[in-house]
Design an enzyme around this catalytic site. Structure first.
Site, mmCIF file in Angstrom:
data_model
loop_
_atom_site.group_PDB
_atom_site.id
_atom_site.type_symbol
_atom_site.label_atom_id
_atom_site.label_comp_id
_atom_site.label_asym_id
_atom_site.label_seq_id
_atom_site.Cartn_x
_atom_site.Cartn_y
_atom_site.Cartn_z
ATOM 1 N N LYS A 1 4.100 -5.384 7.577
ATOM 2 C CA LYS A 1 4.099 -4.061 6.928
ATOM 3 C C LYS A 1 2.778 -3.345 7.224
ATOM 4 C CE LYS A 1 7.330 -5.416 3.339
ATOM 5 N NZ LYS A 1 7.519 -6.016 2.011
ATOM 6 N N GLN B 1 4.200 -7.578 -3.204
ATOM 7 C CA GLN B 1 5.157 -8.434 -2.499
ATOM 8 C C GLN B 1 5.769 -9.454 -3.468
ATOM 9 O OE1 GLN B 1 6.058 -8.126 0.877
ATOM 10 N NE2 GLN B 1 7.641 -9.578 0.257
ATOM 11 N N ASP C 1 8.755 0.977 -3.003
ATOM 12 C CA ASP C 1 9.894 0.043 -2.950
ATOM 13 C C ASP C 1 11.101 0.602 -3.710
ATOM 14 O OD1 ASP C 1 9.576 -2.193 -1.364
ATOM 15 O OD2 ASP C 1 8.504 -3.361 -2.886
#
Ligand code: NAP
Length: 295
Positions: free
Chosen positions: A54, A98, A121
């Protein structure tokens, strides 16, 4: 029939190029690049690899990447304090923690702490609520990528019968909401669905997100259906090697479907591209600029 392969790598590369152009426009207008902060707790190897890729993709798109690596035994309050700091940091437009987090942490409490305007997200209940009520928010990356692939393949989805196999908060439910917004007639199936093959057979669009390798067989599909396979599980083969398998029995499905995503090379590459897209979109909104076109 041999289905057309939907090339997620090519679609993701095109999206990343559009994101890079939009990020450059933002930098010219605002005087700084959009920024994504990623928090990683512990050193779980797959999570560390996701965070690395990422960060790499963020920098390649001309954006600023802020990585925060925290020890596995860090207290929840310390993680919440970092999120508070990132929420108020003007250089940070997107925040991602994460998952999975170590067992001593409450994932829901951590997600709830992120400013919904920076929740790239799209997992915060405010963003889930905006999606469910048809308002603009940040949409979870994997289902957003699936919708883009479907629209690229089929154009207008109005009136099509769609089934989403899986009802998780990160894939199944937001996918169903996006398909409703696109005026599909949507069935959401899960592990308690009574006759899954019959439900799948009615669908023009099948989005498989169950995490059950090769659950969906070729003879379950309506001929010509468009199949988006979100599943990706590593399964040990007879020769001891491990193979990445989707939720759809690809060799069977390719004979019946009209178009299908391969695993790997289908949905997976779109997820990171959509994370970059959400970061740029969040940067524009936070700066009071109109939403960028073409994303
Ligand atoms: P999850 O949280 O485990 O949810 C799985 C869903 O599938 C649940 O709703 C479950 O039903 C349903 N399900 C399980 N077995 C089923 C069966 N036999 N028949 C019908 N439904 C069944 O998984 P997830 O996080 O949504 O992920 C799903 C898959 O997508 C995984 O393989 C994951 O690795 C993959 N994934 C890929 C990407 C990507 O970027 N490509 C991103 C995210 C996830 P219940 O609710 O009844 O338990």
């Amino acid at each position: 029939m041999t289905a057309k392969l939907i090339d997620g790598r090519a679609a993701a590369a095109a999206l990343r190029a559009r994101v890079a152009e939009t990020a450059a426009d933002f930098k010219n207008t605002v005087g700084r690049a959009p920024g994504l902060a990623v928090g990683l707790v512990g050193d779980h190897p797959p999570s560390a690899a996701y965070v690395r890729s990422k960060a790499k993709a963020t920098v390649e798109a001309g954006m600023a990447s802020f990585e925060h690596k925290l020890p596995a035994d860090i207290g929840q309050n310390d993680l919440l304090a970092l999120i508070d700091e990132l929420n108020t940091d003007p250089q940070v437009d997107g925040i991602l923690v994460q998952m999975p987090l170590p067992r001593h942490m409450d994932e829901a409490a951590v997600l709830m702490r992120i400013d919904p305007g920076k929740d790239v997200d799209g997992f915060h209940p405010v963003n889930a609520g905006l999606l469910a009520t048809g308002l603009d928010g940040l949409v979870p990356c994997t289902p957003l990528g699936c919708l883009m692939l479907l629209e690229q393949e089929l154009g207008d989805l109005t009136g099509l019968d769609a089934i989403v196999v899986g009802r998780s908060n990160i894939v199944g439910k937001p996918m169903a909401q996006l398909l409703i917004r696109a005026s599909c007639t949507v069935t959401v199936a899960h592990s308690r669905t009574r006759d899954l093959p019959a439900a799948v057979r009615r669908a023009d669009i099948v989005v498989a997100a169950a995490g059950r390798p090769e659950l969906i067989r070729g003879d379950w599909l309506k001929p010509g259906a468009t199949v988006i396979d979100v599943g990706q599980e590593r399964v040990e083969q007879a020769d001891g090697t491990r193979k990445l398998l989707g939720d759809v029995a690809f060799d069977e499905a390719v004979e019946v479907a009209g178009a299908i995503t391969p695993v790997p090379g289908g949905v997976g590459p779109m997820t990171i591209a959509c994370l970059l897209r959400n970061t740029v979109a969040a940067a524009y909104r936070r700066s009071g600029l109109p939403d960028p076109s073409g994303l």
